[in-house]
Design an enzyme around this catalytic site. Structure first.
Site, PDB file in Angstrom:
ATOM      1  N   LEU A 247     -15.560  41.116  43.505  1.00 32.58           N
ATOM      2  CA  LEU A 247     -16.166  40.658  44.754  1.00 32.58           C
ATOM      3  C   LEU A 247     -15.950  39.150  44.854  1.00 32.58           C
ATOM      4  CD1 LEU A 247     -19.504  42.694  44.926  1.00 32.58           C
ATOM      5  CD2 LEU A 247     -17.171  43.380  45.532  1.00 32.58           C
ATOM      6  N   ASP A 248     -14.942  38.780  45.629  1.00 31.62           N
ATOM      7  CA  ASP A 248     -14.518  37.384  45.721  1.00 31.62           C
ATOM      8  C   ASP A 248     -15.514  36.550  46.522  1.00 31.62           C
ATOM      9  OD1 ASP A 248     -12.396  35.219  45.595  1.00 31.62           O
ATOM     10  OD2 ASP A 248     -12.586  35.476  47.764  1.00 31.62           O
ATOM     11  N   ALA A 249     -15.873  35.389  45.978  1.00 31.13           N
ATOM     12  CA  ALA A 249     -16.720  34.401  46.673  1.00 31.13           C
ATOM     13  C   ALA A 249     -18.003  35.019  47.221  1.00 31.13           C
ATOM     14  CB  ALA A 249     -15.935  33.737  47.802  1.00 31.13           C
ATOM     15  N   VAL A 250     -18.515  36.018  46.534  1.00 28.94           N
ATOM     16  CA  VAL A 250     -19.632  36.788  47.083  1.00 28.94           C
ATOM     17  C   VAL A 250     -20.928  35.979  47.152  1.00 28.94           C
ATOM     18  CG1 VAL A 250     -20.379  37.782  44.870  1.00 28.94           C
ATOM     19  CG2 VAL A 250     -20.721  39.075  46.995  1.00 28.94           C
TER      20      VAL A 250
END
Length: 590
Positions: A247-250
């Site tokens: 989960l990128d830059a969540v």
């Protein structure tokens, strides 16, 4: 679990997420919509609580889909691959890594407009320049596949944003906007660009929220349709073989005026909701949160073992770099002793190099200002770049060090020296032995150096550590035993082949930090069944160090083996001299 019970759980998540929102549908309707989107059939699986979905055999290689490409002529001004790069990467994994790498993180392989994949134009397509979904599926048949869910933002050239500009759905209500008059002073930023970007739309001037860049427009999860879109995207990835989600830059997902807009309670609840939906369809899928933030905040993404299965161990890269540049392991020891063991069902995701740089926010409170400044100066001297961010007081401060790890470890604060290779291997020997799952950047596997040509072409700091290999050139270098590429490759492979056979290196095996003298750094691992112990000891300096075996309290009735070199210790041995940057894995079993 029945669908009715799953419905109740999803509604509970939604009640927390949208407690302060005015929805156009009931929570019951929304929960049913999300479950219908996620379920492939009516079967609802029951996940096993606190189950470890990994073992000591799990090693995740991190690569772009085109990290290795096959050309007819490497001298072409604009070389064109003669086969889809995903084919080339797949072949490299099968022929060079199959006996010690079982998982692959392919960085964003979707059509994009900037940031080398992280400005996504379409989430459900594979970039044609890389290959197809069939290529992704073929890779997923051979390894555990990890993929990015770029969940905070999408490209300003995406269909959604083009619809936003034209005043139609889907897209019109998908993006976070604000007024220039809003007080945004508390918003935490990872960049120095203006937060709001003014755009002209069919209904007039709008100011869209851009946490990272003006080409990466933040999505508005207060609109439940955005949430449903991403549930559908997750379902699509599952259908194509993805089993690990990054989960990128969540951390930036939920925005609320008059707050920092990072790590908000709604963000945590969205992750819990996604986990609930995923694990009741595919119970063995793993969620990893990418949250490049101070250590204590990062740890919060474990939740109560109901949020992320794994978190990026973001403090490790800068702390380990500091240790090896300074020859002082005090900060690393202090951090290790303060880290809580991951409970069953959760694990740390360890890495020391990646497609991004070495973040500096994760050492806030762990290193002082002078130590960070010294590291910035040394990395700059070694050819690295420094990326900045806007701090809370409005000033710019170093955010990230951009450099190939092999170049970062070419020397110490005193300058380059002859121990670069040994220092680089020591860093990996430490990382491979720590509690957690190792993530190995493909450029660390062969000791790739700074790519200044790529940096000059893009003018993006991170490009210096995002080299693209021509397959023939890479294989030639790996076949040349005198090259540092071959030496790195063989030694990393040797370490990993040993690691994956040791129960004491299970990601959840016991770990205790050792108190050693001088420039020695060490820790003890014990297998979950308590049968195997491994004492991991490293010389983090450029001077030989003496290890008193009495300091390890080895059990005298057992035979002890040094696993890296594959030798048995003599029973009367009292001391071992460690050469500069040498590491030992001392085990009571071969």
């Amino acid at each position: 679990m029945s669908r009715e019970l799953l419905q109740q759980r999803v509604e509970q998540h939604l009640e927390t997420i949208y407690a302060d929102s005015n929805l156009g549908v009931s929570l019951s309707q929304l929960a049913n919509q999300l479950i219908t989107t996620m379920l492939k059939d009516d079967a609802v699986r029951d996940p096993t609580p606190h189950k470890n979905r990994w073992s000591e055999q799990d090693i995740i290689l991190i690569a772009y889909g085109d990290s290795i490409m096959r050309f007819n002529d490497a001298a072409d001004a604009v070389p064109n691959p003669i086969e889809p790069p995903l084919h080339t990467l797949h072949r490299f994994i099968k022929t060079q890594c199959a006996d010690y790498i079982n998982s692959l993180h392919i960085l964003p392989f979707y059509p994009y407009s900037s940031d080398e994949g992280f400005s996504v134009m379409s989430y459900v397509q594979v970039n044609e320049s890389l290959g197809s979904w069939q290529d992704i599926q073929a890779i997923a048949n051979d390894v555990k596949l990890m993929a990015d869910l770029v969940i905070n933002h999408c490209s300003s050239r995406s269909r959604w944003f083009e619809n936003f500009l034209q005043g139609k759905e889907p897209g019109l209500s998908y993006f976070k906007t604000a007024s220039l008059a809003d007080d945004l002073s508390q918003v935490v930023r990872p960049r120095t660009s203006p937060l709001l970007n003014t755009v002209q739309t069919a209904v007039g001037e709008r100011h869209v929220w851009c946490t990272f860049s003006h080409d990466q427009v933040d999505l508005d999860f207060e609109n439940p349709e955005v949430l449903n879109e991403f549930v559908g995207i997750i379902r699509h990835y599952l259908d194509n073989g993805v089993r690990i989600f990054r989960l990128d830059a969540v951390a930036f997902l939920w925005k609320q005026l008059h707050t920092s807009c990072i790590n908000l309670p709604q963000t945590h609840e969205v992750i819990r909701l996604l986990r609930t939906l995923i694990e009741h369809v595919e119970p063995n899928v793993v969620i990893i949160t990418e949250t490049n933030i101070p250590n204590r905040e990062n740890l919060s993404y474990f939740g109560n073992a109901n949020e992320a299965h794994c978190i990026y161990n973001f403090s490790l890269p800068p702390l380990l770099l500091h240790t090896l540049l300074s020859g002082d392991s005090a900060a690393l020891k202090h951090w290790m002793m303060s880290m809580p063991p991951a409970q069953n069902g959760t694990a740390y995701f360890n890495f020391i190099a990646s497609h991004d740089g070495i973040g500096l926010r994760p050492v806030e409170g762990l290193l002082d200002h002078n130590e960070v400044a010294k590291m910035v100066t040394t990395v700059s001297r070694f050819g690295g770049k420094v990326s900045m961010r806007t701090a809370e007081n409005g000033t710019s401060s170093p955010y990230e060090l951009n450099i190939a790890l092999f170049d970062a470890l070419q020397g110490t604060h005193q300058g380059p020296d002859k121990w670069g290779l040994q220092r680089f291997l020591c860093a990996h020997a430490i990382m491979f032995a720590l509690e957690g799952i190792p993530g190995l950047y493909i450029h660390s596997l062969m000791g790739t150096t700074n790519d200044y040509v790529r940096f000059d072409n893009t003018q993006h700091n991170r490009s210096v550590n995002r080299h693209r290999w021509q397959e023939a050139d890479l294989l030639n270098k790996l076949a040349d035993t005198s090259s540092h590429y071959a030496q790195v490759f063989e030694n990393i492979r040797k370490l990993l082949k040993v690691r994956i056979k040791q129960p004491a290196f299970h990601p959840n095996a016991t770990q205790f930090t050792l108190h050693l003298t001088g420039a020695l750094f060490g820790f003890w691992r014990q297998s979950i069944d308590r049968r195997q112990s491994i004492f991991c000891v490293y010389n983090v300096s450029a001077q030989p160090q003496q290890l008193l075996l009495a300091d390890l309290n080895l059990i005298a009735t057992e035979h002890w083996y040094e696993l890296i070199e594959g030798v048995q210790l003599s029973d009367d041995l009292q001391t071992i001299e460690l050469s500069p940057y040498q590491g030992l894995w001392l085990s009571n079993s071969e």
